[in-house]
Scaffold this motif. Structure first.
Motif, PDB file in Angstrom:
ATOM      1  N   UNK B  10       0.802  -1.221   0.000  1.00 15.34           N
ATOM      2  CA  UNK B  10       0.000   0.000   0.000  1.00 15.34           C
ATOM      3  C   UNK B  10       0.836   1.272   0.000  1.00 15.34           C
ATOM      4  N   UNK B  11       0.792   1.963  -1.122  1.00 15.36           N
ATOM      5  CA  UNK B  11       1.331   3.321  -1.199  1.00 15.36           C
ATOM      6  C   UNK B  11       2.784   3.429  -0.712  1.00 15.36           C
ATOM      7  N   UNK B  12       3.601   2.496  -1.177  1.00 16.51           N
ATOM      8  CA  UNK B  12       4.999   2.439  -0.722  1.00 16.51           C
ATOM      9  C   UNK B  12       5.860   3.506  -1.404  1.00 16.51           C
ATOM     10  N   UNK B  13       6.573   4.261  -0.585  1.00 19.65           N
ATOM     11  CA  UNK B  13       7.605   5.172  -1.101  1.00 19.65           C
ATOM     12  C   UNK B  13       8.919   4.780  -0.440  1.00 19.65           C
ATOM     13  N   UNK B  14       9.984   4.902  -1.206  1.00 18.72           N
ATOM     14  CA  UNK B  14      11.286   4.526  -0.631  1.00 18.72           C
ATOM     15  C   UNK B  14      12.390   5.373  -1.229  1.00 18.72           C
ATOM     16  N   UNK B  15      13.466   5.490  -0.476  1.00 16.29           N
ATOM     17  CA  UNK B  15      14.600   6.264  -0.993  1.00 16.29           C
ATOM     18  C   UNK B  15      15.903   5.688  -0.463  1.00 16.29           C
ATOM     19  N   UNK B  16      16.978   5.955  -1.200  1.00 14.84           N
ATOM     20  CA  UNK B  16      18.338   5.633  -0.737  1.00 14.84           C
ATOM     21  C   UNK B  16      18.982   6.966  -0.381  1.00 14.84           C
ATOM     22  N   UNK B  17      19.050   7.275   0.865  1.00 13.90           N
ATOM     23  CA  UNK B  17      19.572   8.575   1.297  1.00 13.90           C
ATOM     24  C   UNK B  17      18.673   9.677   0.769  1.00 13.90           C
ATOM     25  N   UNK B  18      19.257  10.602   0.017  1.00 10.74           N
ATOM     26  CA  UNK B  18      18.487  11.729  -0.515  1.00 10.74           C
ATOM     27  C   UNK B  18      17.750  11.361  -1.807  1.00 10.74           C
ATOM     28  N   UNK B  19      18.150  10.234  -2.375  1.00 10.76           N
ATOM     29  CA  UNK B  19      17.609   9.881  -3.685  1.00 10.76           C
ATOM     30  C   UNK B  19      16.315   9.065  -3.560  1.00 10.76           C
TER      31      UNK B  19
END
Lengths: 326, 230
Positions: B10-19
């Motif tokens: 559900x509505x997953x957001x992810x990042x690697x550091x600032x990216x």
């Protein structure tokens, strides 16, 4: 019983043969030398296992050796006279120190693990030499040789008894590590940690627990060696945990072949042998041993037994795909 | 009422550091279903699988597996619960034999019945004493999947399973995946559209971290061109 070819290559038979030969060496070489080899081999075994099977280089081994030695010494100096109970107390002391230290140290990786162990060793040395001086008697050490009672079956109050007992213990330790290294799922999990910890987690393993258990087993083995050494000498001082000795176990492991079953024995034999021989000729024997170590490392990272293993593997298993591991 | 989906993302957001890599991605997976996620390199496919397998903590959103939220749980706990991730780099344990690789998985799952592994990959039976390092790409993939199906997982996340494999092996894998889905739901990330069209019951297209298309009609999937998903 019918003897088969594979029986001769069963490492459990080789373990017994190696230690029986080593035991018989006491009739040719000084008994003290042979005993030192066997006790040091037990000490180095844990370190070798950590390096070769888990990729963990620990510069803190002397503190675990000291935990065992002081556990035994405290019991024999302050409490009782039975050396077997003394050894048991020493091993339990090593076990406790390893369990507690492992919780913190095993979380660290590569050089952080190595240096934190070194720092832990320095703390241990400081505690034994300064903080606990009331109990350890500082650099004067604890003398308890005369307090060791004679015991039935194997009398540990005699050198002969200690030698015999140490060899029996060593065979037991090698049987355990033989099982751990190549006959158990735990051994495979340890290697998997070394290869790729994350992928072990995909399979449902708690990699921390695997490393922690290995760390505890390895360092309790060091504590066992410390206990045996304390019984043999009847004396222990803080110098056993000296940071300057921290590199010794690692160097011997690499020399013999880290992670191999007989690497610690070969490494200790060569290291102590060279030390004894070279120190009679030149005062700075460390220089010669150091150069030799570098040469062996350049020739191959597997050490003496590791390199031999490769050669034998090629020749013996030409028509047999089964891996050979010593 | 029993939930129709075994896995809900559900509505997953992810990042690697600032990216930032993923932006509000959602999908559902039914039991025994085979879905595929298609996208260019760097679109966020692997990151999405890592979030589902709890290898990467999403910055927002959550994952529900068998009615329980698993976001933030440890990867080994998720694997033990029956949600297994098969890594894209054919990462068998190189110094261990095939037997030891399988033993490791058996011990973790308590499933020592290797007959199902040999049923799908009979070749592994003759490779039991060979070390991982000596296996070909296809054999490594067989071992990785064989290892993952021990313990009868309920969901398998397969990251680029056909990458670098010969067409014959890819075709065999398609058959194996179809058979596997009788007991296990599959999420397959791949760029091989002909492979996907053979096995997927639903396909998602992912572009720059966002789901851009969902096709659930089998005929439409088979006719779809790569540009449709990008």
């Amino acid at each position: 019983m019918k003897l088969s070819k594979s029986m001769f290559f069963d490492r459990r038979y080789i373990i017994v043969v190696v230690f029986v030969v080593l035991y018989l060496l006491r009739y040719v070489l000084p008994e003290a030398f042979v005993l030192e080899v066997v006790i040091q081999s037990i000490y180095v075994m844990g370190c070798s296992f950590l390096i070769g099977r888990l990729g963990l280089v620990s510069f803190g081994q002397p503190v675990y050796l000291a935990a065992g030695a002081y556990g035994t010494a405290f019991y024999l100096y302050y409490v009782g006279t039975n050396p077997y109970i003394g050894i048991l107390v020493g091993v339990l002391m090593g076990l406790m120190v390893s369990i507690v230290a492992g919780v913190f140290l095993v979380r660290l990786s590569s050089s952080y693990f190595t240096l934190s162990n070194l720092a832990f060793c320095a703390i241990g040395f400081f505690l034994l030499q300064k903080v606990l001086v009331k109990y350890t008697h500082g650099d004067n050490g604890l003398w308890f040789l005369s307090k060791i009672d004679s015991t039935v079956i194997i009398d540990l109050s005699t050198t002969k008894g200690i030698v015999y007992f140490s060899f029996l213990i060593a065979i037991g330790v090698w049987f355990l590590y033989d099982y751990l290294m190549d006959r158990s799922v735990f051994g495979a999990a340890c290697l998997a940690v070394k290869i790729n910890e994350e992928k072990l987690r995909f399979l449902g393993y708690n990699a921390f627990n695997v490393k922690w258990l290995a760390f505890v087993i390895a360092n309790t083995t060091a504590a066992l060696a410390g206990s045996l050494n304390a019984i043999y000498l009847g004396f222990v001082s803080p110098s056993i945990a000296d940071v300057s000795k921290a590199v010794e176990a690692v160097a011997i492991s690499m020399l013999g072949g880290a992670g191999t079953l007989f690497g610690p024995v070969a490494g200790v034999l060569i290291f102590i042998g060279l030390k004894d021989i070279i120190s009679q000729i030149v005062s700075h024997w460390e220089l010669v041993v150091g150069i030799m170590l570098v040469a062996i490392m350049i020739r191959g990272e597997k050490g003496i037994v590791g390199s031999l293993e490769g050669i034998v593997h090629k020749s013996i298993t030409k028509n047999n795909n089964k891996p050979v591991s010593w | 009422m029993e939930d129709a989906f075994i896995l809900k993302v559900n509505d997953i957001s992810a990042s690697y550091g600032q990216s930032k890599v993923l932006f509000g991605v959602s999908f559902n997976l039914g039991p025994h279903e085979r879905i595929a996620i298609v996208g260019r390199n760097g679109a966020g496919k692997t990151t999405l699988l890592k979030c589902v397998a709890a290898l990467l903590k999403p910055t927002s959103g959550f994952v529900v597996y068998e009615g329980e939220e698993i976001t933030g749980r440890k990867p080994f706990e998720v694997a033990r619960a029956g949600l297994k991730y098969v890594h894209q780099d054919k990462g068998v344990f190189q110094d261990l034999t095939v037997r030891e690789n399988l033993k490791l998985s058996s011990y973790a799952t308590g499933d020592y019945d290797w007959s199902k592994v040999f049923k799908y990959f009979p070749k592994l039976k003759i490779l039991l004493d060979k070390k991982g390092a000596g296996l070909s790409g296809g054999e490594k993939q067989m071992l990785m999947i064989g290892r993952a199906i021990l313990g009868s997982p309920k969901v398998l996340l397969l990251d680029e399973p056909t990458e670098g494999l010969a067409p014959g092996i890819v075709s065999d894998l398609a058959t194996v995946f179809c058979e596997l889905s009788e007991n296990t739901a599959l999420v397959i990330v791949d760029q091989n559209l002909s492979f996907i069209s053979k096995i997927a019951q639903r396909v998602y297209g992912i572009k720059e971290g966002k789901m851009v298309v969902e096709i659930s009609d089998t005929q439409e999937i088979q006719q779809a061109s790569y540009s449709r998903f990008l």
